[in-house]
Design a protein around this motif. Structure first.
Motif, PDB file in Angstrom:
ATOM      1  N   THR A   1       0.825  -1.255  -0.030  1.00  0.00           N
ATOM      2  CA  THR A   1       0.134   0.016   0.220  1.00  0.00           C
ATOM      3  C   THR A   1       0.778   1.162  -0.019  1.00  0.00           C
ATOM      4  N   LEU A   2       2.041   1.099  -0.271  1.00  0.00           N
ATOM      5  CA  LEU A   2       2.969   2.236  -0.126  1.00  0.00           C
ATOM      6  C   LEU A   2       2.700   3.302  -1.009  1.00  0.00           C
ATOM      7  N   ASN A   3       2.157   2.891  -2.369  1.00  0.00           N
ATOM      8  CA  ASN A   3       2.008   4.040  -3.371  1.00  0.00           C
ATOM      9  C   ASN A   3       0.458   4.876  -2.880  1.00  0.00           C
ATOM     10  N   ASN A   4      -0.218   4.278  -1.871  1.00  0.00           N
ATOM     11  CA  ASN A   4      -1.170   5.052  -1.509  1.00  0.00           C
ATOM     12  C   ASN A   4      -1.063   5.709   0.100  1.00  0.00           C
ATOM     13  N   ARG A   5       0.402   5.763   0.354  1.00  0.00           N
ATOM     14  CA  ARG A   5       0.767   6.438   1.498  1.00  0.00           C
ATOM     15  C   ARG A   5       0.231   7.676   1.829  1.00  0.00           C
ATOM     16  N   THR A   6       0.271   8.345   3.000  1.00  0.00           N
ATOM     17  CA  THR A   6      -0.122   9.814   3.265  1.00  0.00           C
ATOM     18  C   THR A   6       1.177  10.747   2.846  1.00  0.00           C
ATOM     19  N   LEU A   7       0.886  11.541   2.033  1.00  0.00           N
ATOM     20  CA  LEU A   7       1.774  12.453   1.665  1.00  0.00           C
ATOM     21  C   LEU A   7       1.890  13.860   2.426  1.00  0.00           C
ATOM     22  N   GLU A   8       0.951  13.960   2.910  1.00  0.00           N
ATOM     23  CA  GLU A   8       0.660  15.443   3.782  1.00  0.00           C
ATOM     24  C   GLU A   8      -0.486  15.491   4.916  1.00  0.00           C
ATOM     25  N   THR A   9      -0.316  15.811   6.080  1.00  0.00           N
ATOM     26  CA  THR A   9      -1.258  15.916   6.980  1.00  0.00           C
ATOM     27  C   THR A   9      -1.583  17.277   7.118  1.00  0.00           C
ATOM     28  N   VAL A  10      -2.799  17.737   7.098  1.00  0.00           N
ATOM     29  CA  VAL A  10      -3.083  19.435   7.466  1.00  0.00           C
ATOM     30  C   VAL A  10      -4.351  19.230   8.100  1.00  0.00           C
ATOM     31  N   TYR A  11      -4.073  20.349   9.394  1.00  0.00           N
ATOM     32  CA  TYR A  11      -5.085  20.459  10.313  1.00  0.00           C
ATOM     33  C   TYR A  11      -5.812  21.739  10.058  1.00  0.00           C
TER      34      TYR A  11
END
Length: 284
Positions: A217-227
């Motif tokens: 599932t690496l291709n679908n990993r989180t690239l950025e988290t925004v709050y």
């Protein structure tokens, strides 16, 4: 322990002069050893220099205390944060003054002094990611206010990563840029990695086999988290809305429609990946 001390000092001090005092060295406050506590209140590790905005700052015993005491800050004092947590409309910092823990202070009294990049070197070696729930994986080096966050390094625990760059900061911290299968993950503190010194190929094969489902599932990993925070007017919610259980006691949980038409403050966590955006929404 009291009896032992009395026996050793009985020649010098009358027995009735002894008294008992609690140990005032609170290792829980100093080192946040309780994982359960940190998970519940979302305390994040930090390692940043602070600068006071005014001559005195407010010191709190715990991150969510309302009562505080003022402390004068000298021009020669060195302020440092080792943890932080969001509280209402401010950030509470676990603060050391001249390397001595004194309590928690508010972002209303201090500013973060961002580190500077001393040098960046190209490297090429492999490491295991340690088991760490609080360290952050950064999309950018945390030397600017706009630095973007990928998420927690916990998502990559036990995996073998390739280190391609080392960044040396003015705070003596070392951040490294990591990859998995030529895919850039981001920047992380070097201290959360264990180097691989031998049998690299064998270790990589074994690691890939034992973590094949996660790597798939690496291709679908989180690239950025925004709050994000804001205000929203509630138009209507279905009777079976899953957020019903999140309502506070101020509302009748049996009738969720009571909040229809009201304006509520919300917080939103958005996790961006290559294929989709996952978000979680909650009201305050």
């Amino acid at each position: 322990m009291q009896e032992v001390n009395q026996a050793k000092l009985s020649k010098f001090v009358d027995k009735d002069k002894f008294t008992y005092a609690l140990n005032t060295l609170d290792t829980e406050k100093l080192f946040s050893t309780s994982k359960e506590l940190n998970e519940e209140i979302n305390i994040l590790e930090s390692n940043t220099d602070l600068v006071n905005i005014r001559e005195s700052i407010e010191i709190f015993k715990s991150p969510f205390d309302l009562e505080s005491k003022s402390q004068i800050i000298k021009s020669t004092d060195l302020l440092r944060s080792v943890a932080q947590v969001k509280f209402a409309d401010e950030i509470r910092y676990k603060i050391l003054i001249n390397n001595i823990f004194v309590g928690w202070t508010s972002s209303k009294d201090v500013n973060i002094r961002l580190p500077e990049i001393v040098s960046i070197e190209n490297v090429d070696y492999f490491c295991y990611v340690k088991r760490n729930k609080r360290r952050i994986l950064w999309k950018d080096l945390p030397t600017i206010e706009e630095a973007r966050v990928v998420g927690k390094i916990w998502d990559y625990r036990y995996l073998i990563v390739k280190v391609t760059k080392e960044a040396y900061l003015s705070t003596d911290q070392v951040y490294v840029h990591i990859q998995i299968d030529s895919k850039d993950l981001g920047w992380i503190e070097k201290s959360v990695l264990n180097p691989i010194n031998s049998n690299l190929m064998l270790r990589k094969m074994k690691n890939h086999l034992s973590n094949r489902n996660r790597l798939r599932t690496l291709n679908n990993r989180t690239l950025e988290t925004v709050y994000e925070e804001g205000f929203a007017r509630i138009i209507a919610l279905p009777s079976n809305d899953p957020w019903k259980s999140a309502l506070t006691k101020d509302y009748e949980k049996e009738d969720i429609n009571i909040i229809n038409g009201k304006i509520l403050k919300y917080t939103m966590k958005i996790q961006k990946s290559e294929r989709l955006v996952l978000s979680s929404l909650g009201s305050k």
